[in-house]
Enzyme design. Structure first.
Site, PDB file in Angstrom:
ATOM      1  N   VAL A  19     -30.580   5.861 -82.930  1.00 30.53           N
ATOM      2  CA  VAL A  19     -31.348   5.960 -84.105  1.00 30.53           C
ATOM      3  C   VAL A  19     -32.463   5.799 -83.769  1.00 30.53           C
ATOM      4  O   VAL A  19     -33.577   6.523 -84.042  1.00 30.53           O
ATOM      5  CB  VAL A  19     -30.847   4.957 -85.047  1.00 30.53           C
ATOM      6  CG1 VAL A  19     -32.107   4.556 -86.255  1.00 30.53           C
ATOM      7  CG2 VAL A  19     -29.436   5.338 -85.508  1.00 30.53           C
ATOM      8  N   LEU A 230     -24.754   1.285 -97.086  1.00 29.49           N
ATOM      9  CA  LEU A 230     -23.180   1.177 -96.679  1.00 29.49           C
ATOM     10  C   LEU A 230     -22.600   2.135 -97.599  1.00 29.49           C
ATOM     11  O   LEU A 230     -21.502   2.709 -97.106  1.00 29.49           O
ATOM     12  CB  LEU A 230     -22.734  -0.391 -96.959  1.00 29.49           C
ATOM     13  CG  LEU A 230     -23.267  -1.289 -96.067  1.00 29.49           C
ATOM     14  CD1 LEU A 230     -22.678  -2.936 -96.453  1.00 29.49           C
ATOM     15  CD2 LEU A 230     -22.771  -1.130 -94.611  1.00 29.49           C
ATOM     16  N   CYS A 285     -20.704   4.527 -86.912  1.00 34.01           N
ATOM     17  CA  CYS A 285     -20.882   3.970 -88.155  1.00 34.01           C
ATOM     18  C   CYS A 285     -19.924   4.006 -89.281  1.00 34.01           C
ATOM     19  O   CYS A 285     -19.714   2.852 -89.946  1.00 34.01           O
ATOM     20  CB  CYS A 285     -22.161   4.962 -88.843  1.00 34.01           C
ATOM     21  SG  CYS A 285     -23.724   4.496 -88.070  1.00 34.01           S
ATOM     22  N   LYS A 348     -17.837  14.621 -82.441  1.00 33.42           N
ATOM     23  CA  LYS A 348     -18.334  15.642 -83.332  1.00 33.42           C
ATOM     24  C   LYS A 348     -19.219  16.506 -82.627  1.00 33.42           C
ATOM     25  O   LYS A 348     -19.539  16.292 -81.187  1.00 33.42           O
ATOM     26  CB  LYS A 348     -19.080  15.508 -84.736  1.00 33.42           C
ATOM     27  CG  LYS A 348     -20.294  14.836 -84.488  1.00 33.42           C
ATOM     28  CD  LYS A 348     -20.997  14.340 -85.615  1.00 33.42           C
ATOM     29  CE  LYS A 348     -21.867  15.040 -86.117  1.00 33.42           C
ATOM     30  NZ  LYS A 348     -22.905  14.614 -87.065  1.00 33.42           N
TER      31      LYS A 348
HETATM   32  C1  UDX Z   1     -27.390   2.645 -84.871  1.00 33.05           C
HETATM   33  C2  UDX Z   1     -28.077   1.625 -85.742  1.00 33.05           C
HETATM   34  O1  UDX Z   1     -29.314   1.253 -85.537  1.00 33.05           O
HETATM   35  C3  UDX Z   1     -27.141   0.645 -86.058  1.00 33.05           C
HETATM   36  O2  UDX Z   1     -27.427   0.038 -87.330  1.00 33.05           O
HETATM   37  C4  UDX Z   1     -25.975   1.523 -86.748  1.00 33.05           C
HETATM   38  O3  UDX Z   1     -25.317   0.744 -87.423  1.00 33.05           O
HETATM   39  C5  UDX Z   1     -25.320   2.163 -85.475  1.00 33.05           C
HETATM   40  O4  UDX Z   1     -26.319   3.069 -84.842  1.00 33.05           O
HETATM   41  P1  UDX Z   1     -27.678   3.083 -82.228  1.00 33.05           P
HETATM   42  O5  UDX Z   1     -29.036   3.587 -82.315  1.00 33.05           O
HETATM   43  O6  UDX Z   1     -26.721   4.359 -82.651  1.00 33.05           O
HETATM   44  O7  UDX Z   1     -27.561   1.908 -83.473  1.00 33.05           O
HETATM   45  O8  UDX Z   1     -27.201   2.119 -81.368  1.00 33.05           O
HETATM   46  P2  UDX Z   1     -27.361   2.332 -79.718  1.00 33.05           P
HETATM   47  O9  UDX Z   1     -27.404   3.645 -79.276  1.00 33.05           O
HETATM   48  O10 UDX Z   1     -26.276   1.301 -79.086  1.00 33.05           O
HETATM   49  O11 UDX Z   1     -28.952   1.894 -79.437  1.00 33.05           O
HETATM   50  C6  UDX Z   1     -29.261   0.242 -79.780  1.00 33.05           C
HETATM   51  C7  UDX Z   1     -30.198  -0.001 -78.455  1.00 33.05           C
HETATM   52  O12 UDX Z   1     -30.771  -1.239 -78.836  1.00 33.05           O
HETATM   53  C8  UDX Z   1     -29.386   0.065 -77.224  1.00 33.05           C
HETATM   54  O13 UDX Z   1     -30.230   0.820 -76.430  1.00 33.05           O
HETATM   55  C9  UDX Z   1     -29.747  -1.564 -76.802  1.00 33.05           C
HETATM   56  O14 UDX Z   1     -29.956  -1.741 -75.383  1.00 33.05           O
HETATM   57  C10 UDX Z   1     -31.020  -1.864 -77.516  1.00 33.05           C
HETATM   58  N1  UDX Z   1     -30.928  -3.449 -77.950  1.00 33.05           N
HETATM   59  C11 UDX Z   1     -29.894  -3.933 -78.356  1.00 33.05           C
HETATM   60  C12 UDX Z   1     -32.015  -4.068 -77.777  1.00 33.05           C
HETATM   61  O15 UDX Z   1     -33.076  -3.629 -77.057  1.00 33.05           O
HETATM   62  N2  UDX Z   1     -32.164  -5.494 -77.662  1.00 33.05           N
HETATM   63  C13 UDX Z   1     -30.936  -6.167 -78.187  1.00 33.05           C
HETATM   64  O16 UDX Z   1     -31.317  -7.364 -78.417  1.00 33.05           O
HETATM   65  C14 UDX Z   1     -29.818  -5.654 -78.687  1.00 33.05           C
HETATM   66  C1  UDX Z   2     -22.957   9.487 -90.423  1.00 25.65           C
HETATM   67  C2  UDX Z   2     -23.729   9.858 -91.458  1.00 25.65           C
HETATM   68  O1  UDX Z   2     -23.645  11.024 -92.039  1.00 25.65           O
HETATM   69  C3  UDX Z   2     -25.224   9.556 -91.581  1.00 25.65           C
HETATM   70  O2  UDX Z   2     -25.969   9.697 -92.698  1.00 25.65           O
HETATM   71  C4  UDX Z   2     -25.381   8.217 -91.056  1.00 25.65           C
HETATM   72  O3  UDX Z   2     -26.613   7.819 -90.862  1.00 25.65           O
HETATM   73  C5  UDX Z   2     -24.686   7.849 -89.777  1.00 25.65           C
HETATM   74  O4  UDX Z   2     -23.114   8.060 -89.800  1.00 25.65           O
HETATM   75  P1  UDX Z   2     -22.579  10.770 -87.944  1.00 25.65           P
HETATM   76  O5  UDX Z   2     -21.530   9.312 -87.523  1.00 25.65           O
HETATM   77  O6  UDX Z   2     -23.575  10.913 -86.834  1.00 25.65           O
HETATM   78  O7  UDX Z   2     -23.380  10.377 -89.406  1.00 25.65           O
HETATM   79  O8  UDX Z   2     -21.850  12.142 -88.173  1.00 25.65           O
HETATM   80  P2  UDX Z   2     -21.232  12.935 -89.604  1.00 25.65           P
HETATM   81  O9  UDX Z   2     -21.507  14.201 -89.323  1.00 25.65           O
HETATM   82  O10 UDX Z   2     -21.318  12.027 -90.697  1.00 25.65           O
HETATM   83  O11 UDX Z   2     -19.661  12.791 -89.000  1.00 25.65           O
HETATM   84  C6  UDX Z   2     -18.841  11.419 -88.955  1.00 25.65           C
HETATM   85  C7  UDX Z   2     -17.345  11.963 -88.723  1.00 25.65           C
HETATM   86  O12 UDX Z   2     -16.675  12.678 -89.901  1.00 25.65           O
HETATM   87  C8  UDX Z   2     -17.463  13.041 -87.374  1.00 25.65           C
HETATM   88  O13 UDX Z   2     -16.382  12.329 -86.594  1.00 25.65           O
HETATM   89  C9  UDX Z   2     -17.112  14.157 -88.054  1.00 25.65           C
HETATM   90  O14 UDX Z   2     -16.394  15.078 -87.271  1.00 25.65           O
HETATM   91  C10 UDX Z   2     -16.425  13.964 -89.266  1.00 25.65           C
HETATM   92  N1  UDX Z   2     -16.093  14.865 -90.340  1.00 25.65           N
HETATM   93  C11 UDX Z   2     -17.448  15.066 -91.134  1.00 25.65           C
HETATM   94  C12 UDX Z   2     -15.121  15.564 -90.718  1.00 25.65           C
HETATM   95  O15 UDX Z   2     -14.029  15.324 -90.056  1.00 25.65           O
HETATM   96  N2  UDX Z   2     -15.007  16.391 -91.498  1.00 25.65           N
HETATM   97  C13 UDX Z   2     -16.448  16.644 -92.358  1.00 25.65           C
HETATM   98  O16 UDX Z   2     -16.261  17.427 -93.237  1.00 25.65           O
HETATM   99  C14 UDX Z   2     -17.402  15.945 -92.071  1.00 25.65           C
END
Ligand code: UDX
Ligand code: UDX
Length: 475
Positions: A19, A230, A285, A348
């Site tokens: 993100v 959520l 997520c 995906k």
């Molecule tokens: C995201 C969203 O921010 C989270 O709320 C959502 O529910 C899941 O997706 P994402 O960016 O996918 O998180 O997570 P991740 O790729 O694990 O990145 C988080 C980063 O934060 C990691 O690189 C980790 O090293 C860093 N981190 C974590 C810090 O720098 N400080 C901390 O204290 C904890």
């Molecule tokens: C999701 C939300 O879409 C995004 O808005 C949020 O910020 C983070 O979570 P993401 O998890 O990256 O994003 O992918 P998404 O495209 O939503 O797919 C989630 C899962 O559902 C995947 O495993 C995908 O294969 C599955 N999926 C999605 C299906 O099986 N069928 C569908 O029609 C759509």
């Protein structure tokens, strides 16, 4: 300042993940006058983001490397200088991970907020005079209150210039979907900003106005914003579980899930998006956020509501299990010692992310049954598969786990050679383009294809000896 609205010149984003990285890259590209520092505790991640070779960025996302090339070291910087970059920032985004708690109160349901809390403490300590703190991570409703309490009770209330510190907390959830993150960020359906401080809201709005039309920026109170994120994920996941439940009815009745999805989806009140059946939703997520919603409902005494949302996750677990069972049943009740090519490991298409991927569960089930899995994925790093499946290295890239064995192949033909079955688990485009007659001639017969993503057009299959099972159909 413009009528009291702070002018944001320097942003710090804590968390360089799926993100934080893409979101900040897009803001940097669209707002060259703002300096953006993305900081992370993980040194390896930081150096990968700074890698000269753009193929080594820690995240694969179409269009990301092009943006990084433009903005990096111009106004976008990656480092682990957390304290320093917080102290320079007018606005701090919190974008750290919030996984489901594994221990203690709420284990298995509630989100683990320890990293969010530690970010708030760092901001409280190092921030300067006036700082806007933005929740980017998906968080339980009312987390902003926790962040605010920590910021307000900061022991060091004076910054390095001897000025009194003040904080505003905003919620600005991210709706990007992996694989289309850059597009989602550049052309969002909406930008949601929740908060109480009107000036802080305007300051953040002004950033987005650089590329997002005003009509797409909506503002709400903090709790609506936190809850909306959520609920958006819960609704999306619910659609996937709904169509997956329908896939089983189709298999039992002769209906075709694609035709049903098209027919139902043409109703403009329902719509066709997110009605593609598959092996279950994955990603970091959906499951985490629904479980968190369930936890909140239970905490609020709303048992029926909690049970309702919990079913969405139950159907998802069931879908994966029933696919594993179908495979074993069709291969004469046993896969022990049989080579099975597993095409697609990412949760995906168009991402290298494997968090909560259905492929892990299905691979584990088949390995438990003694299968020899040959895994192929165009983007997933084999190290992630090792972390998931747990290896005992057996030489020449073979890993023994329980009764079974798995190995990883770069070339589809190699994975398929001599296999009794192919299972398609990720909807990568390359799998749609496979010449199935050619590929299946490499298999051992009788052979099966289990297509859980409906990528195969049956009309293009001329191999009469082949058994095809497609999810949600009677093929
Ligand atoms: C995201 C969203 O921010 C989270 O709320 C959502 O529910 C899941 O997706 P994402 O960016 O996918 O998180 O997570 P991740 O790729 O694990 O990145 C988080 C980063 O934060 C990691 O690189 C980790 O090293 C860093 N981190 C974590 C810090 O720098 N400080 C901390 O204290 C904890
Ligand atoms: C999701 C939300 O879409 C995004 O808005 C949020 O910020 C983070 O979570 P993401 O998890 O990256 O994003 O992918 P998404 O495209 O939503 O797919 C989630 C899962 O559902 C995947 O495993 C995908 O294969 C599955 N999926 C999605 C299906 O099986 N069928 C569908 O029609 C759509």
């Amino acid at each position: 300042m413009n009528g009291g609205v702070p002018l944001v010149k320097n942003i710090c984003c804590i968390g360089a993940g799926y993100v934080g990285g893409p979101t900040m890259a897009v803001i940097a590209a669209k707002c060259p006058e703002i300096t953006i520092n993305v900081v992370d505790v993980n040194q390896k991640r930081v150096s990968d983001w700074n890698s000269e070779d753009l193929a080594n960025l820690p995240i694969y996302e179409p269009g990301l490397s092009e943006i990084i090339e433009i903005a990096r070291n111009r106004n976008l910087f990656f480092s682990n200088e957390i304290a320093k970059k917080i102290s320079e920032a007018d606005m701090v985004f919190i974008s750290v991970n919030t996984p489901t708690k594994t221990k203690g109160l709420g284990a298995g349901l509630a989100s683990d907020l320890r990293w969010v809390e530690s970010c708030a403490r760092q901001v409280a300590e190092f921030a300067k005079e006036r700082t806007i703190v933005v929740e980017k991570s998906t968080l339980p409703v009312r987390t902003a209150q926790v962040i605010k309490s920590i910021l307000d009770s900061s022991t060091s209330k004076i910054d390095q210039d001897k000025k009194i510190k003040s904080f505003s907390v905003l919620s600005n959830p991210e709706f990007l979907s992996e694989g289309t993150a850059i597009d989602d960020l550049e052309f969002p359906d909406r930008v949601l900003i929740g908060g109480e401080d009107k000036l802080a809201i305007e300051a953040l709005t002004n950033i987005y106005l650089n590329w997002v039309p005003k009509t797409k920026i909506i503002t709400t109170n903090l709790w609506s914003s936190e809850l909306s994120k959520l609920i958006a994920n819960a609704f999306l996941a619910q659609r996937v579980s709904s169509i997956n439940s329908v896939s089983a009815i189709c298999e039992a009745t002769g209906a075709d899930v694609r035709e049903v999805a098209d027919a139902v989806g043409m109703d403009s009140r329902i719509g066709r998006n997110f009605l593609n059946t598959g092996p279950g939703f994955g990603g970091s997520c959906f499951k985490k956020d629904i479980l968190n919603l369930v936890y909140i409902c239970k905490y609020l005494g709303l048992e029926e509501v909690a049970n309702y949302w919990e079913k969405v996750v139950e159907i998802n677990t069931w879908q994966k299990k029933r696919i594993s069972q179908k495979i074993v049943q069709n291969l004469f009740g046993t896969v022990a010692g049989k080579k099975i090519a597993l095409l697609g490991y990412a949760f995906k298409a168009n991402t290298n992310d494997t968090r909560e991927t259905p492929a892990k569960t299905i691979a584990e089930d088949l390995i438990e049954e003694g299968a020899i899995l040959a895994i192929h994925d165009p983007k997933v790093d084999v190290v992630n598969i090792q972390n998931d499946l747990g290896p005992e290295y057996k030489g020449i890239d073979y890993y023994q786990v329980n009764n079974g064995v798995w190995s990883y192949y770069d070339v589809i033909e190699e994975a398929v050679k001599g296999a009794d079955a192919i299972i398609i688990l990720t909807d990568w485009d390359i799998y749609r383009r496979i010449n199935w007659d050619k590929i299946t001639s490499l298999m051992r017969y009788p052979a099966w294809i289990f297509d859980t993503r409906l990528v195969i057009n049956k009309e293009n299959l001329n191999n009469n000896n082949l058994n095809l099972w497609q999810l949600g159909t009677t093929n």
